[in-house]
Write an enzyme that holds these catalytic residues in place. Structure first.
Site, mmCIF file in Angstrom:
data_model
loop_
_atom_site.group_PDB
_atom_site.id
_atom_site.type_symbol
_atom_site.label_atom_id
_atom_site.label_comp_id
_atom_site.label_asym_id
_atom_site.label_seq_id
_atom_site.Cartn_x
_atom_site.Cartn_y
_atom_site.Cartn_z
ATOM 1 N N HIS B 108 0.722 -1.014 -0.057
ATOM 2 C CA HIS B 108 0.097 0.030 0.142
ATOM 3 C C HIS B 108 0.895 1.325 -0.025
ATOM 4 O O HIS B 108 1.750 1.285 0.981
ATOM 5 C CB HIS B 108 -0.729 0.027 1.165
ATOM 6 C CG HIS B 108 -1.985 -1.059 1.313
ATOM 7 N ND1 HIS B 108 -3.040 -1.082 0.629
ATOM 8 C CD2 HIS B 108 -1.980 -2.354 1.954
ATOM 9 C CE1 HIS B 108 -3.804 -2.247 0.624
ATOM 10 N NE2 HIS B 108 -3.096 -2.993 1.695
ATOM 11 N N HIS B 118 -0.715 -6.646 -5.271
ATOM 12 C CA HIS B 118 -0.491 -7.784 -4.755
ATOM 13 C C HIS B 118 0.356 -8.950 -5.641
ATOM 14 O O HIS B 118 0.036 -8.629 -6.733
ATOM 15 C CB HIS B 118 -1.972 -8.292 -4.509
ATOM 16 C CG HIS B 118 -1.960 -9.937 -4.413
ATOM 17 N ND1 HIS B 118 -2.562 -10.660 -5.580
ATOM 18 C CD2 HIS B 118 -1.682 -10.781 -3.340
ATOM 19 C CE1 HIS B 118 -2.404 -12.007 -5.085
ATOM 20 N NE2 HIS B 118 -2.178 -11.956 -3.749
ATOM 21 N N ASN B 120 1.688 -13.153 -5.313
ATOM 22 C CA ASN B 120 1.620 -14.396 -4.421
ATOM 23 C C ASN B 120 2.245 -15.377 -5.363
ATOM 24 O O ASN B 120 1.555 -15.658 -6.753
ATOM 25 C CB ASN B 120 0.357 -14.619 -3.901
ATOM 26 C CG ASN B 120 0.183 -16.134 -3.498
ATOM 27 O OD1 ASN B 120 -0.749 -16.907 -4.043
ATOM 28 N ND2 ASN B 120 1.019 -16.216 -2.381
ATOM 29 N N ARG B 122 3.224 -19.936 -5.115
ATOM 30 C CA ARG B 122 2.910 -20.727 -4.130
ATOM 31 C C ARG B 122 3.043 -22.271 -4.637
ATOM 32 O O ARG B 122 2.630 -22.476 -5.957
ATOM 33 C CB ARG B 122 1.680 -20.958 -3.244
ATOM 34 C CG ARG B 122 0.275 -21.102 -4.157
ATOM 35 C CD ARG B 122 -0.817 -20.484 -3.401
ATOM 36 N NE ARG B 122 -1.978 -20.498 -4.526
ATOM 37 C CZ ARG B 122 -2.546 -19.597 -5.137
ATOM 38 N NH1 ARG B 122 -1.801 -18.346 -5.066
ATOM 39 N NH2 ARG B 122 -3.431 -19.532 -6.095
ATOM 40 N N HIS B 151 0.242 -5.128 -17.370
ATOM 41 C CA HIS B 151 -0.114 -6.310 -18.139
ATOM 42 C C HIS B 151 0.816 -6.794 -19.245
ATOM 43 O O HIS B 151 1.040 -7.960 -19.510
ATOM 44 C CB HIS B 151 -1.497 -5.898 -18.770
ATOM 45 C CG HIS B 151 -2.689 -6.206 -17.848
ATOM 46 N ND1 HIS B 151 -3.202 -7.280 -17.807
ATOM 47 C CD2 HIS B 151 -3.194 -5.163 -16.972
ATOM 48 C CE1 HIS B 151 -4.186 -7.191 -16.763
ATOM 49 N NE2 HIS B 151 -4.203 -5.857 -16.328
ATOM 50 N N HIS B 181 -20.633 -7.980 -4.261
ATOM 51 C CA HIS B 181 -21.632 -6.964 -3.552
ATOM 52 C C HIS B 181 -21.711 -5.677 -3.965
ATOM 53 O O HIS B 181 -22.705 -4.945 -3.735
ATOM 54 C CB HIS B 181 -21.405 -7.022 -2.080
ATOM 55 C CG HIS B 181 -20.344 -6.777 -1.335
ATOM 56 N ND1 HIS B 181 -19.079 -7.521 -1.540
ATOM 57 C CD2 HIS B 181 -19.939 -5.556 -0.794
ATOM 58 C CE1 HIS B 181 -18.121 -6.853 -0.916
ATOM 59 N NE2 HIS B 181 -18.594 -5.565 -0.533
#
Lengths: 280, 280
Positions: B108, B118, B120, B122, B151, B181
């Protein structure tokens, strides 16, 4: 949505009148602090998945000098639960038709010594009919006198209805308002109850008394504490504490989930989130 | 936890070395901005539900002048998934034993014109073995040049491995980083992939290239944007936008859920949450 039957209409009318009284009391507290803040109301309509009108509600929000952000919502919705969600609701597994009316309130306060608070009362109809609700106190910086006052007021109305209510509903609140991932309670508790179906008249009388207890206790606590001095460290502690509150409401809160799953108004559902939260 | 086999050990070693490089690059950017901010590292151990040692990790956090709050975590954990959770994980329905190693990063930024990000990667072992990962850009105030750069860099490494990867993994990111939502994406996308099991060597090479693409693109975007002027309105917009980011991570993010369900370190899991977020 079907026309309301007399019980549904009575519950709705009372929840809306409680909203009006609470908002007037809260605006009165703002006046005492020299502010002219007032609630801003927004009506919203719900469309049922069936395509039929599905009720709606009114979201009230005030941003004031004492109340940094307080939301008071009423809603009356009905129609058909979608998909798997029906199976998670009392009495809706065999028939997903539902009706719900209720009031929901969350106050985040400007002074870190004034507890935040949550209160909710609701009347649900599926193949069953029941009341649910609760109220819990969420002080960033707890004061024993306020916690004791809040609990004693709730206990008094519980005891007037059933000696088992307070111990049972207090324990339910302690279990419900809990963040397992942090192993902490979100506040200092209160009461939580659901599936109250011992008879409409008795249950409705109890729920009305819970509402009255809230109107009695919380403004008293606010007025007692709203002039306490505070500093930047208190504000920082409050904002970090509000991060926990946001975590609870987004990860665990059933009311939030109910709103999201039944197509409620997103601004009304998430009015519970704190105005400012921090994470270390 | 069992001793690591050569593939597990290779994946772990690479994730940890990527962490070390990324942290050095980020600290270098702080130097360019005249700050001496540095990562603060905290090791944590995991106890498996079986009572055996279950691995652990290192959480790294830096609060600087350019990076308002950045977390870079590595973890290597193993043991037994608890209860129903096993059934939700690829290959663990029949046997809840698992191993997981990975790196997870969320930044941030202090300047609202610099995108949050972000990333990640794994490596998971159950009765199956696979890589997963992703990276997505989260600008509070999007700039087309930065989005296109991010991109294009990811597409270049995807295309070098399989022409189907970029369109597939971009679409996966668009579907995953979505707040139903609110009917909005959380950012401007990137790539997301899981259950990559076309063979350890090829998949590991791809994941390494994704890591390299991140180290290439993101610091370039930060340096391009970090001196852009901004005002209080931009800060306010950023903090409101971060509310959406917190909602995503607490309500929907599978990595957060994985951490909570497998007894990960709570501070490491929730390092992704923004330093300050607001809700209207």
């Amino acid at each position: 949505m079907h026309p309301l039957d007399p019980q549904q209409a009575a519950a709705r009318t009372w929840f809306e009148s409680l909203r009006t009284r609470i908002c007037a009391v809260f605006e009165g507290i703002e006046r005492e602090a020299g502010s002219d803040a007032a609630f801003d109301y927004l009506s919203w309509d719900r469309v049922d998945p069936s395509g039929e009108p599905g009720g709606g509600g009114v979201r009230g929000v005030m941003k004031g000098r004492v109340f940094e952000k307080v939301g008071v919502n009423v809603s009356t919705v009905g129609g058909t639960f979608e998909g798997d969600f029906a199976r998670s609701i009392h009495g809706a597994g065999e028939n997903p038709a539902f009706f719900a009316t209720g009031i929901s309130l969350v106050a985040h306060m400007a002074n870190p010594h004034v507890p935040a608070v949550h209160m909710n009362c609701r009347y649900l109809v599926t193949t069953k009919r029941w009341f649910g609700g609760g109220a819990d106190l969420n002080p960033p910086l707890p004061v024993a006198e306020d916690t004791a006052d809040f609990h004693a007021t709730l206990q008094r109305v519980c005891d007037a209805h059933d000696a088992e209510y307070y111990p049972k509903f207090k324990a339910w609140a302690d279990a419900y308002f809990w963040l397992p991932h942090r192993q902490v309670h979100r506040g200092v508790g209160g009461i939580f109850f659901d599936h109250l179906e011992s008879g409409f008249d008795a249950d409705f009388a109890f729920v009305r008394d819970v509402g009255e207890a809230f109107v009695d206790a919380y403004p008293r606590i606010v007025r007692r504490r709203m002039h306490d001095p505070f500093d930047e460290a208190d504000i920082a502690a409050m904002r970090a504490w509000r991060g926990r509150y946001a975590e609870f409401n987004l990860v665990y809160d059933r009311g939030t989930l109910f709103g999201l799953k039944t197509g409620g108004n997103i601004d009304a559902i998430l009015m519970s989130l704190p105005p400012v939260a921090t994470w270390d």
